[in-house]
Design a protein around this motif. Sequence first.
Motif, PDB file in Angstrom:
ATOM      1  N   GLN A  30      17.058  71.263  40.178  1.00  0.00           N
ATOM      2  CA  GLN A  30      15.710  71.668  40.583  1.00  0.00           C
ATOM      3  C   GLN A  30      15.724  72.953  41.418  1.00  0.00           C
ATOM      4  OE1 GLN A  30      13.828  68.287  42.446  1.00  0.00           O
ATOM      5  NE2 GLN A  30      13.913  67.056  40.592  1.00  0.00           N
ATOM      6  N   GLU A  31      16.797  73.722  41.272  1.00  0.00           N
ATOM      7  CA  GLU A  31      16.939  74.947  42.052  1.00  0.00           C
ATOM      8  C   GLU A  31      17.027  76.168  41.135  1.00  0.00           C
ATOM      9  OE1 GLU A  31      19.161  73.770  46.144  1.00  0.00           O
ATOM     10  OE2 GLU A  31      20.457  73.998  44.402  1.00  0.00           O
ATOM     11  N   VAL A  32      16.884  77.333  41.762  1.00  0.00           N
ATOM     12  CA  VAL A  32      17.040  78.592  41.033  1.00  0.00           C
ATOM     13  C   VAL A  32      17.974  79.500  41.818  1.00  0.00           C
ATOM     14  CG1 VAL A  32      14.745  78.493  39.978  1.00  0.00           C
ATOM     15  CG2 VAL A  32      15.052  79.661  42.163  1.00  0.00           C
ATOM     16  N   GLU A  78      18.099  72.720  35.171  1.00  0.00           N
ATOM     17  CA  GLU A  78      17.567  72.049  33.989  1.00  0.00           C
ATOM     18  C   GLU A  78      16.145  71.537  34.179  1.00  0.00           C
ATOM     19  OE1 GLU A  78      20.052  68.962  32.522  1.00  0.00           O
ATOM     20  OE2 GLU A  78      21.826  70.243  32.279  1.00  0.00           O
ATOM     21  N   ASN A  79      15.795  71.150  35.403  1.00  0.00           N
ATOM     22  CA  ASN A  79      14.479  70.545  35.646  1.00  0.00           C
ATOM     23  C   ASN A  79      13.515  71.510  36.333  1.00  0.00           C
ATOM     24  OD1 ASN A  79      15.367  68.112  34.534  1.00  0.00           O
ATOM     25  ND2 ASN A  79      16.180  67.415  36.503  1.00  0.00           N
ATOM     26  N   VAL A  80      13.699  72.794  36.127  1.00  0.00           N
ATOM     27  CA  VAL A  80      12.800  73.815  36.696  1.00  0.00           C
ATOM     28  C   VAL A  80      11.843  74.286  35.612  1.00  0.00           C
ATOM     29  CG1 VAL A  80      12.657  76.135  37.676  1.00  0.00           C
ATOM     30  CG2 VAL A  80      14.450  74.562  38.442  1.00  0.00           C
ATOM     31  N   TYR A  81      10.539  74.167  35.895  1.00  0.00           N
ATOM     32  CA  TYR A  81       9.532  74.518  34.896  1.00  0.00           C
ATOM     33  C   TYR A  81       8.497  75.530  35.396  1.00  0.00           C
ATOM     34  CZ  TYR A  81      11.479  70.192  33.063  1.00  0.00           C
ATOM     35  OH  TYR A  81      12.345  69.218  32.627  1.00  0.00           O
ATOM     36  N   GLY A  86      14.025  86.121  35.009  1.00  0.00           N
ATOM     37  CA  GLY A  86      13.354  87.407  34.919  1.00  0.00           C
ATOM     38  C   GLY A  86      12.108  87.511  35.764  1.00  0.00           C
ATOM     39  N   ASP A  87      11.581  86.368  36.227  1.00  0.00           N
ATOM     40  CA  ASP A  87      10.395  86.399  37.079  1.00  0.00           C
ATOM     41  C   ASP A  87      10.715  87.048  38.422  1.00  0.00           C
ATOM     42  OD1 ASP A  87       8.708  85.222  35.266  1.00  0.00           O
ATOM     43  OD2 ASP A  87       8.833  83.209  36.135  1.00  0.00           O
ATOM     44  N   HIS A  88       9.734  87.815  38.950  1.00  0.00           N
ATOM     45  CA  HIS A  88       9.833  88.372  40.287  1.00  0.00           C
ATOM     46  C   HIS A  88       9.304  87.326  41.273  1.00  0.00           C
ATOM     47  CE1 HIS A  88      10.062  92.915  39.209  1.00  0.00           C
ATOM     48  NE2 HIS A  88      10.556  92.179  38.235  1.00  0.00           N
ATOM     49  N   VAL A  89      10.071  87.057  42.329  1.00  0.00           N
ATOM     50  CA  VAL A  89       9.691  85.983  43.245  1.00  0.00           C
ATOM     51  C   VAL A  89       9.982  86.352  44.699  1.00  0.00           C
ATOM     52  CG1 VAL A  89      10.031  84.138  41.544  1.00  0.00           C
ATOM     53  CG2 VAL A  89      11.950  84.835  43.003  1.00  0.00           C
ATOM     54  N   SER A  90       9.242  85.686  45.577  1.00  0.00           N
ATOM     55  CA  SER A  90       9.594  85.549  46.986  1.00  0.00           C
ATOM     56  C   SER A  90       9.589  84.052  47.261  1.00  0.00           C
ATOM     57  CB  SER A  90       8.592  86.293  47.879  1.00  0.00           C
ATOM     58  OG  SER A  90       8.718  87.692  47.704  1.00  0.00           O
ATOM     59  N   ALA A  91       9.727  83.660  48.530  1.00  0.00           N
ATOM     60  CA  ALA A  91       9.831  82.217  48.773  1.00  0.00           C
ATOM     61  C   ALA A  91       9.180  81.811  50.080  1.00  0.00           C
ATOM     62  CB  ALA A  91      11.295  81.776  48.776  1.00  0.00           C
ATOM     63  N   GLU A  92       8.539  80.656  50.040  1.00  0.00           N
ATOM     64  CA  GLU A  92       8.164  79.927  51.243  1.00  0.00           C
ATOM     65  C   GLU A  92       9.458  79.418  51.851  1.00  0.00           C
ATOM     66  OE1 GLU A  92       7.184  78.153  54.349  1.00  0.00           O
ATOM     67  OE2 GLU A  92       5.553  79.176  53.275  1.00  0.00           O
ATOM     68  N   ALA A 130      20.134  80.847  46.636  1.00  0.00           N
ATOM     69  CA  ALA A 130      19.720  79.674  45.863  1.00  0.00           C
ATOM     70  C   ALA A 130      18.657  78.918  46.643  1.00  0.00           C
ATOM     71  CB  ALA A 130      20.919  78.764  45.602  1.00  0.00           C
ATOM     72  N   LEU A 131      17.583  78.513  45.926  1.00  0.00           N
ATOM     73  CA  LEU A 131      16.472  77.828  46.593  1.00  0.00           C
ATOM     74  C   LEU A 131      15.857  76.778  45.675  1.00  0.00           C
ATOM     75  CD1 LEU A 131      14.594  80.800  48.270  1.00  0.00           C
ATOM     76  CD2 LEU A 131      15.775  78.955  49.444  1.00  0.00           C
ATOM     77  N   PRO A 132      15.212  75.758  46.267  1.00  0.00           N
ATOM     78  CA  PRO A 132      14.443  74.826  45.444  1.00  0.00           C
ATOM     79  C   PRO A 132      13.320  75.572  44.723  1.00  0.00           C
ATOM     80  CG  PRO A 132      14.762  73.949  47.659  1.00  0.00           C
ATOM     81  CD  PRO A 132      15.203  75.374  47.695  1.00  0.00           C
ATOM     82  N   ALA A 133      13.117  75.261  43.453  1.00  0.00           N
ATOM     83  CA  ALA A 133      12.102  75.953  42.667  1.00  0.00           C
ATOM     84  C   ALA A 133      10.711  75.777  43.257  1.00  0.00           C
ATOM     85  CB  ALA A 133      12.138  75.448  41.227  1.00  0.00           C
TER      86      ALA A 133
END
Length: 346
Positions: A30-32, A78-81, A86-92, A130-133
Amino acid sequence: MTNMMKAIVKDKRGFGASLQEVPVPTIGDQEVLIQVKATSICGTDVHIYAWDEWSQSRVKPPYVFGHEFAGVVVEKGENVYNVEVGDHVSAETHIVCGHCPQCLNGQAHICANTQIIGVDRDGCFAEYVALPAQNLWKNDPELPFDVASVQEPFGNAVHTVLAGDVAGKTVAVIGCGPIGIMAVGVAKAAGASQVIAFDLNNYRLQLATEMGATTVVNSKEADPLEVMNQLTNGNGVDVVCEMSGHPIAMNQGFKMVTNGGRVSILSLPVKPVEIDVTNDIVFKGVTVQGITGRQMFKTWQQVSGLLGSGQVDVKPLITHHFKLEEFEKGFELMIEGKCGKVVLHP
């Protein structure tokens, strides 16, 4: 991709940090894994770097610190939806439990079991993190990485200012560190009639002016309470955003707020602060609010809207860019107060 990466490690219980080669994080289902494109230095990072009383009691070296960033997803579990490679992201940056009373009643930002990246677990002063999705916030690919990297602290400013109504009201921002300066821009965009910024640093007061402050006050050169009385005809300000953490400044904030006003406190005093509760809070009917993090994910939506609409432009606040290897220059500027936001590029 190599299995090693560059990272800034808080390597000892003392002043400073070091650049090291460390393993690239592995991810769970569940991580990326995110390639960091820009990471900005926060006041909390400075506390950790300088090894003050708060950091001595909270963090456990050695580990990678840093928590403000923007990057690109390069691998997902596997369980990240909710995101794709390729997505651009930041994080809480607050990783919450999801099952405490606060999480269950919609107040996850004050989760009783919060872990903060770069404080309680490895952070983003590195080539990869690495972070939780569920903690990711997808960015518009057109949003520059440096601007995207300051959304997390900008969210602190948004949460502080918009914790109550500010339209048509007088707002005092006490402490013009980067988040305080952002708060100036948010208050102005939200329709405050006056935004009065207080600090001891003329460099940062100039940045506050650029962000929309109607009046700036160097508290070494003028009495903040006298200035406030002149600007409000002796009525006091409607809203105080306390960003300094200094006992004297905090006391002044409670004395300058009007009867029935609001004091929102984001700052983290390193020691207990004496406040005249009877006269400055109870008899004045003041609302006092502690601000921690960002409302998840309401504040992120507000941040995205303010940046995307152009109502708040944080670019004037981003004053310095350095390579990750030059991190010491960035921390030196932050400690000296000779900068706005410092962005590092891995």
